[in-house]
Scaffold this active site. Structure first.
Site, PDB file in Angstrom:
ATOM      1  N   ASP A   1       0.816  -1.211   0.000  1.00 17.04           N
ATOM      2  CA  ASP A   1       0.000   0.000   0.000  1.00 17.04           C
ATOM      3  C   ASP A   1       0.848   1.259   0.000  1.00 17.04           C
ATOM      4  O   ASP A   1       0.308   2.358  -0.137  1.00 17.04           O
ATOM      5  CB  ASP A   1      -0.920  -0.001   1.221  1.00 17.04           C
ATOM      6  CG  ASP A   1      -2.297   0.536   0.900  1.00 17.04           C
ATOM      7  OD1 ASP A   1      -2.720   0.410  -0.255  1.00 17.04           O
ATOM      8  OD2 ASP A   1      -2.950   1.078   1.807  1.00 17.04           O
TER       9      ASP A   1
ATOM     10  N   ASP B   1     -11.699  -5.657  10.878  1.00 13.72           N
ATOM     11  CA  ASP B   1     -11.799  -7.108  10.933  1.00 13.72           C
ATOM     12  C   ASP B   1     -13.036  -7.558  11.711  1.00 13.72           C
ATOM     13  O   ASP B   1     -13.784  -8.423  11.248  1.00 13.72           O
ATOM     14  CB  ASP B   1     -10.528  -7.693  11.557  1.00 13.72           C
ATOM     15  CG  ASP B   1     -10.076  -6.932  12.794  1.00 13.72           C
ATOM     16  OD1 ASP B   1     -10.812  -6.023  13.227  1.00 13.72           O
ATOM     17  OD2 ASP B   1      -9.000  -7.240  13.340  1.00 13.72           O
TER      18      ASP B   1
END
EC number: 2.4.1.-
Length: 1152
Positions: free
Chosen positions: A423, A855
Site C-alpha cells: 500500500d 476485521d
C-alpha cells in the site's frame, strides 16, 4: 425491479446476462494494453497486441474460437504453446494504469540486480533473440530451456518467428533453409513427450467457446453436474456417469446386472457411493469438553449469578449514611461490573474443541478414484493475501520470510496463489519481493525434499533444537549448509537494498543531468548554460523510472498519489509436476521444483479519494485475485505473520470441504507470537482471549474475525447469504406473533447465490435483479463472471447423500486458464481508485469500511447474514507472528482495538441491531465487543475508591459485618474456581490467566479510557482518529533479544495509572498514620481500604516495573518516584513526631 429474472434461477445467467447488459450499454472494446520495453541500446520498442499474438489480434478476439473435431489420433495439447508464450510476456511485464490513463505493460529485462534462474520468475535469465535490433528472450518451456524451431539452433523469439513464417516465406533467418514445422503448438512436442496425456475421447462440443464462457466452470444447465474448465475441457467422467455410459473400462461406471441402466426400467446406474470400499468418513469432528469439567463450570456460573444478584440487592438496601457519596459510587461501579462480567461469561457456556483428519482429506481429494483416475488434486484453489504498507516500519526481510513460508506451504502448487499488497508503492518492497522469489528457487525445493518445519528460513535457522533430528537422507547436512549460506547472502542483499536503490537512483539522476546539460549546450551554443534541474526519480534495476512512490516524493509518485501496479513475479506453474535434476545446486531428482503464482499489487492512489487504509487494500486484492486466479478461498496474513505449520492450509480446508462446510464463511486460526519475554509481562500472548473466549464462541456461531490468519470463503466476502440459513429469534414477541415464513420459489440447490437486504430479513431476500449486479460489484464483467465459478468450486464434495449443495468428485482436476495481457489489464482496472465509486464495496461487499477495527465489523456482517465460522486450533501452531513487547507500543495497540470497539458501539454494527439470523448468545458476545471499553470509566472510579476511603476515614459499607464478608468470600471463591475450570478445559496456565487480569486493569485505566474519549469525539464532534503502525523492528541493543521491553517511551496514556498508584500509596500511609494516632482507631475501615488498595497495586505491578526500565540503568522516572516517596515519608514523619509545643495528636497538621 428492472428485470423479472432472479439472481438465483441460474448461476450461469449471471455471466450471460451481465455480458449482454454491458455490451448493450457501452459496446466497450476489450482492455487495451500497450507493451513497451527499453533495449540495452537505449531505444524504446513498442509492441501492440497484434505483435504479441496475431491470432488474437481481432477486435472480437474474446469470441474467437477454433473447433477441431477430436479423434483418438488428434488430441489437442492443453495448453497450447502460444498461450504459454503470451504468459511469458505477461510475467515479464510490469503493468501500470489507473484513472484516466492507458494501461501499459512495460517489458522488463530484469527486476533485480542479481541473476534469476527459475523459469517461472519475471526477468528470468534466458537467451536473447539473434535477430539484429531485437533482444527479446526466446521461447522456453517449463524448465526454462530454449525452444528453437530450426535444426540449426538459431535463437529467435516468438514475434520474429511469426514474422518469418508469415512475411518471410517460412525461411529461417539463420541457415536460410525453410522451417520444417511452422506450427507453434508443435514446437513443444519434443519437450512434452514425457508428459502423460489423458486417454479419453471428449464428446462433441455443445456450443459456445467464447473466452467468457471458458472462464466459467459450469455448463449452462444447473440441473446437470457437467462442467467446463477455464480452458474449455469437458468433464468426461461426469458425462459418462449421468448418461449411463457403458463402453470402455477404467473411467466408465458399469450398470447393475449388466444392463444399460435405463431409468424407465427402474434400474439406476452404479453410483460413486457403490464403489466405495470403505464407509464414508468426515473430515472433522467435535471434541466435547468432558462433563466432569463443563458441568461444574456451568453450575458455578449460575451460582455466581445468583450470589451477585443477592449481593447487589443487599448493597442497595444497606446504605452507608456516614459517606453516602462513597456508597453511591461503589454501588454504581459494582452494578456495571456485574453486567460486564455477565456479557463476558454467558457466551462461554458452550465451549468445544475440534479436530481434523488430514488422511481422509488426502484420500478424498488426492487419491486415484473412479472420478479421478490420475489421482490429481481435487482441492479448490486458495489465494493468499499478504499486506504491508511501510517498509520502514515493516522490515522487508520480515515480509520476504512470510512470502517464502507461503510459497513452501504443503498445498497443491497449481492451486495456490500469493498476492502481496504494497500500500506504500515502495520500490524497496518490490525488489525485496523479487529477491524472495529468486531465493524461493532454492528454499522451496529444499523444504519439500527434507520436510522442513517451519518453512520460514529465518525461524528455521534460528531454532535452538537439534536440526538433524528425524532427518534420514544422507545429503541433508550438505544441503542445509548450502542453503544456510545462500540465505545469509539473501539477508545481506535485502538489508543492502535501500542503499543499492539510492546509489542506483543517484547514478541515473547524475547521468540524466549530464545528458540534459549536453542537449542544452547543443541548443544554445553561445548562450550561458544554466544549471538544469531534473526531478530526482527512483530508478528500477532495468534503468527505468519506478511508477510507484519515489524516495523523493514528486507528483504522481508519492504515497498518496501513484498509479496502480501489478507485476507477476512468478507466473502460474505447469499443471503437471516438474521434477528437478541432480546437476544443479541441490540434488532434486524426485522433488517438484514448481513454485506457486506470486503477484505484486500496489493499488492506485490519487488525491481526493478516501483509500480506506488496510480494508481498501484488501478489497483491491479481492478483485484483482478474482480476475487472475479466482480461488474460491482466501487466506490473509499480516506481513509479520508466517506459516509455522506447512499443513495448516489443509487443516483449514478440512472444515470448508466437510459436510455442511458450504455454510462456513471463514475458519479463524489462533494468533501465536514469537519474541515475547518469558514472563509475558504485558500479556502479549493474549492466551485468555484466543484459547478461552474464541473456543467458547466456536460453540455458538463461531469466533470473531481477528484480522489475520483467517481462511475466508470468497462468496461470503461478496455479501451473499449462506445456503439453508435459519432465523433464531425473529423478534422480542416471537412467541406470540410468529412471522409467517415465505415459501421460496427457487429450489434449494439453486439458491447458493442469494443476497438479502441490509438487515438480512427481507421477505424476498432470494431475489435480486441482474441489472443491479454491476451497481453492487462494479462494471467489470470479468469480476462478475468469476462469482458463480468461485461459488461452485468452493462447494464441498458430493460424496455422500447427506451432503447438500455439493459438487461432483473430480471437478477441479482440470488445469486453470493461463494468464494473458487482457486479464492483467482488467486486474489493473479493478484496483484503480475510482472503481469502488457508487458500488457496495466496503459497505456490504468485502472488508467493511468506517472502523479502525475493520476485521471485527467484517466478521460481524457475515454472522449477521447467517453464516457460521469455525475456530481451528492445530497441534502445531498454524501461524506465528510478532507482537510489541514495549509498554508504550502495547498500550497504543490496545488503544487502537478499543477505539474500534467504541466506533462499533455507535454505528449500525451494534449488536442491538443484529438480524434474526444471529443467535442470542452470539449477539451478547458482539455486544460485549462494543461495550467493554466503557468499563474503563467505572474502573477508574473504583481504583480511586480505596484511596478516597483511606483519606476520608470511611468505607463503602457502614461496618465490615459478617454478611458483607460472606458475600465477598463467595464471590471471590467462585471467581477463582471458574478460573481454574477455564484453565482446565482451555489448556492455558494459571500465570497466563493472572497476567491477563493484570493487563485488563492496566489497559482499562489507560488505553480504554482514551479510546472512549476519542470515540465520543469522533461521534459527537466528527474528529477523525489517527494512529501509527505498530513498529515491527527490534531495539537498539542487538545483543539483547528483549531490548524493547526495557525502553521507556513516554505517552499520555501513562498518566492515569501513575496517578492511581501514587494516590493509593499515599493513601495507605495516611490511613495508617490516622488509625495509629486516633483516639478510637477504626481498624476495620483501615483493613478494608488497605486490602482494596493492595488489590489495585498488585494489578498495576507490571506497569510499575515497565516504568523502571532496564535493570542497572536509572531512567528519569526513578527520580520522580524518589521525590514522591520522599514526600510521603515526610508526611509520615510529621504525623509521628508533631512539632514541639503542640498538644494535638499529630500536632497542628490535619489530614484531608
Amino acid at each position: 425491479m428492472a428485470s423479472n429474472n432472479h439472481f438465483t434461477n441460474s448461476r450461469s445467467n449471471l455471466s450471460t446476462n451481465s455480458d449482454a447488459a454491458e455490451a448493450a450499454r457501452n459496446h466497450q472494446q476489450p482492455p487495451g494494453v500497450t507493451f513497451a520495453r527499453r533495449t540495452s541500446s537505449g531505444r524504446y520498442v513498442n509492441y501492440s497486441r497484434d505483435d504479441l499474438d496475431s491470432e488474437l489480434g481481432s477486435v472480437d478476439f474474446t469470441n474467437y474460437t477454433v473447433h477441431i473435431p477430436p479423434t483418438p489420433d488428434n488430441q489437442p495439447m492443453d495448453p497450447s504453446i502460444s498461450q504459454k508464450v503470451e504468459e511469458q510476456y505477461v510475467s515479464s511485464s510490469l503493468f501500470t494504469g489507473g484513472f484516466n490513463s492507458l494501461t501499459r505493460a512495460h517489458l522488463m529485462d530484469k527486476v533485480i540486480d542479481s541473476e534469476t534462474n527459475h523459469p517461472q520468475m519475471a526477468g528470468a535469465k534466458g537467451s536473447s533473440c539473434a535477430i539484429p535490433g531485437c533482444d527479446v528472450k526466446v521461447m522456453s518451456d517449463e524448465r526454462g530451456q530454449d525452444l528453437l524451431p530450426c535444426e540449426c539452433d538459431f535463437k529467435i523469439c516468438r514475434d520474429c518467428f511469426v514474422d518469418a513464417v508469415k512475411t518471410g516465406g517460412g525461411i529461417c533467418p539463420g541457415c536460410k533453409e525453410p522451417y520444417r514445422n511452422t506450427d507453434l503448438t508443435d514446437l513443444a512436442e519434443n519437450n512434452n513427450k514425457g508428459q502423460q496425456q489423458r486417454p479419453m475421447l471428449p464428446p462433441p462440443s455443445s456450443g459456445g467457446g467464447s473466452k467468457m464462457e471458458r472462464r466459467l466452470s459450469l455448463m449452462k444447465s444447473t440441473k446437470s453436474g457437467l462442467m467446463r474448465s477455464q480452458t474449455g475441457d469437458f468433464d468426461h467422467n461426469r458425462w459418462l456417469f449421468e448418461t449411463s455410459g457403458t463402453y470402455g473400462y477404467g473411467n466408465a461406471f458399469w450398470t447393475k446386472d449388466g444392463n444399460l441402466g435405463s431409468e424407465k426400467d427402474g434400474s439406476h446406474g452404479m453410483g460413486p457411493q457403490d464403489l466405495m470400499s470403505r464407509p464414508w468418513r468426515p473430515l472433522t469432528r467435535k471434541l466435547q469438553i468432558p462433563a466432569a469439567v463443563i458441568s461444574p463450570y456451568r453450575l458455578l456460573i449460575f451460582i455466581r449469578i445468583v450470589v451477585l444478584a443477592l449481593f447487589l440487592m443487599w448493597r442497595i438496601k444497606h446504605q452507608n449514611q456516614d459517606a453516602i457519596w462513597l456508597w453511591g459510587m461503589s454501588v454504581v461501579c459494582e452494578l456495571w461490573f456485574a453486567f460486564s462480567w455477565l456479557l463476558d461469561q454467558l457466551p462461554k457456556l458452550c465451549p468445544i474443541n475440534r479436530a481434523t483428519d488430514l488422511n481422509v482429506l488426502k484420500e478424498k481429494f488426492e487419491t486415484p478414484t473412479t472420478s479421478n483416475p490420475t489421482g490429481k488434486s481435487d482441492l479448490p484453489g486458495l489465494d493468499m493475501f499478504v499486506s504491508t504498507a511501510d517498509p520502514e516500519k515493516e522490515p522487508p526481510l520480515v515480509t520476504s520470510n512470510t512470502i517464502l513460508s507461503i510459497l513452501a506451504a504443503d498445498y497443491p502448487v497449481e492451486k495456490l496463489a500469493c498476492y502481496v499488497s504494497d500500500d506504500g508503492g515502495a520500490l524497496l518492497t518490490f525488489e525485496a519481493m523479487a529477491e524472495a522469489a529468486s531465493f524461493a528457487n532454492i528454499w522451496v525445493p529444499f523444504c519439500r525434499k527434507h520436510n522442513i518445519e517451519p518453512r520460514n528460513p529465518d525461524s528455521y535457522f534460528s531454532l535452538k533444537r537439534d536440526p538433524y533430528k528425524n532427518k534420514v537422507k544422507a545429503d541433508f547436512v550438505k544441503d542445509r549448509r548450502r542453503v544456510k549460506r545462500e540465505y545469509d547472502e539473501f539477508k545481506v542483499r535485502i538489508n543492502g537494498l535501500p542503499d543499492s536503490i539510492r546509489r542506483r537512483s543517484d547514478a541515473y539522476h547524475a547521468r540524466e543531468e549530464i545528458k540534459a546539460m549536453k542537449e542544452q549546450r547543443q541548443n544554445r551554443e553561445d548562450e550561458i548554460v544554466e544549471p538544469v534541474k531534473i526531478p530526482k526519480a527512483t530508478w528500477m534495476a532495468d534503468g527505468t523510472h519506478w511508477p510507484g512512490t519515489w524516495i523523493n516524493s514528486a507528483p504522481d509518485h508519492s504515497r498518496s498519489d501513484h498509479a496502480g501496479i501489478i507485476q507477476v513475479m512468478l507466473k502460474p506453474p505447469s499443471d503437471e509436476p516438474l521434477h528437478g535434476d541432480s546437476e544443479g545446486f541441490l540434488d532434486l531428482t524426485d522433488v517438484d521444483i514448481r513454485l506457486p503464482l506470486l503477484v505484486y499489487v500496489s493499488r492506485e492512489k490519487r488525491p481526493g479519494y478516501d483509500h480506506n487504509k488496510k480494508a481498501g487494500a484488501m478489497n483491491a486484492l479481492v478483485r484483482a485475485s478474482a480476475i487472475m486466479s479466482n480461488g474460491p478461498f482466501i487466506l490473509n496474513l499480516d506481513c509479520d505473520h508466517y506459516i509455522y505449520n506447512s499443513q495448516a492450509l489443509r487443516e483449514g480446508m478440512c472444515f470448508m470441504m466437510d459436510r455442511g462446510g458450504d455454510r462456513l464463511c471463514y475458519v479463524q486460526f489462533p494468533q501465536r507470537f514469537e519474541g515475547i519475554d518469558p514472563s509475558d509481562r504485558y500479556a502479549n500472548h493474549n492466551t485468555v482471549f484466543f484459547d478461552v473466549n474464541m473456543r467458547a464462541l466456536d460453540g455458538l456461531m463461531g469466533p470473531v474475525y481477528v484480522g489475520t490468519g483467517c481462511l475466508f470463503r470468497r462468496i461470503a466476502l461478496y455479501g451473499f447469504d449462506p445456503p439453508r440459513s435459519k432465523e433464531h429469534s425473529p423478534g422480542f414477541c416471537s412467541c406470540c406473533f410468529r412471522r409467517k415464513k415465505k415459501k421460496s420459489r427457487v429450489a434449494e440447490e439453486n439458491r447458493s447465490l442469494r443476497m438479502s437486504g441490509g438487515g438480512g430479513d427481507s421477505d424476498d431476500d432470494e431475489e435480486m435483479s441482474l441489472s443491479l449486479v454491476p451497481k453492487k460489484f462494479g462494471n467489470s464483467t470479468f469480476l462478475i463472471d468469476s462469482i458463480p465459478v468461485a461459488e461452485f468450486q468452493g462447494r464441498p464434495l458430493a460424496d455422500h447423500p447427506a451432503v447438500q449443495n455439493g459438487r461432483p468428485p473430480g471437478a477441479l482436476t482440470i488445469p486453470r486458464e493461463l494468464l494473458d495481457a487482457s486479464t492483467v489489464a482488467e486486474a489493473i482496472a479493478v484496483i484503480s481508485c475510482w472503481y469502488e465509486d457508487k458500488t457496495e464495496w466496503g459497505s456490504r461487499i468485502g472488508w467493511i469500511y468506517g472502523s479502525v477495527t475493520e476485521d471485527v465489523v467484517t466478521g460481524y456482517r457475515m454472522h449477521n447474514r447467517g453464516w457460521k465460522s469455525v475456530y481451528c486450533v492445530t497441534k502445531r501452531d498454524a501461524f506465528r507472528g510478532t507482537a510489541p513487547i514495549n509498554l508504550t507500543d502495547r498500550l497504543h495497540q490496545v488503544l487502537r482495538w478499543a477505539t474500534g470497539s467504541v466506533e462499533i458501539f455507535f454505528s449500525r454494527n451494534n449488536a442491538f441491531l443484529a438480524s434474526p439470523r444471529m443467535k442470542i448468545l452470539q449477539r451478547i458476545a458482539y455486544l460485549n465487543v462494543g461495550i467493554y471499553p466503557f468499563t474503563s470509566i467505572f474502573l477508574i472510579v473504583y481504583c480511586f475508591l480505596p484511596a478516597l476511603s483511606l483519606f476520608s476515614g470511611q468505607f463503602i459499607v457502614q461496618t465490615l459485618n459478617v454478611t458483607f464478608l460472606i458475600y465477598l468470600l463467595i464471590i471471590s471463591i467462585t471467581l477463582c474456581l471458574l478460573a481454574l475450570l477455564e484453565i482446565k478445559w482451555s489448556g492455558i496456565s494459571l500465570e497466563e490467566w493472572w497476567r491477563n487480569e493484570q493487563f485488563w486493569l492496566i489497559g482499562g485505566t489507560s488505553a480504554h479510557l482514551a479510546a472512549v474519549i476519542q470515540g465520543l469525539l469522533k461521534v459527537v464532534a466528527g474528529i477523525e482518529i489517527s494512529f501509527t503502525l505498530t513498529s515491527k523492528s527490534g531495539g537498539d541493543d542487538v545483543d539483547d533479544e528483549f531490548a524493547d521491553l526495557y525502553v521507556v517511551k513516554w505517552t499520555s496514556l501513562m498518566i492515569p495509572p501513575i496517578t492511581i498508584m501514587m494516590v493509593n500509596l499515599i493513601a495507605i500511609a495516611v490511613g495508617f498514620s490516622r488509625t495509629i494516632y486516633s483516639v478510637i482507631p477504626q481498624w476495620s475501615k483501615l483493613i478494608g481500604g488497605v486490602f482494596f488498595s493492595f488489590w489495585v497495586l498488585a494489578h498495576l505491578y507490571p506497569f510499575a516495573k515497565g516504568l523502571m526500565g532496564r535493570r542497572g540503568k536509572t531512567p528519569t522516572i526513578v527520580y520522580v518516584w524518589s521525590g514522591l516517596v520522599a514526600i510521603t515519608i515526610s508526611l509520615l514523619w510529621v504525623a509521628v513526631n508533631p512539632p514541639a509545643g503542640s498538644t494535638q495528636i499529630g500536632g497542628s497538621f490535619t489530614f484531608p
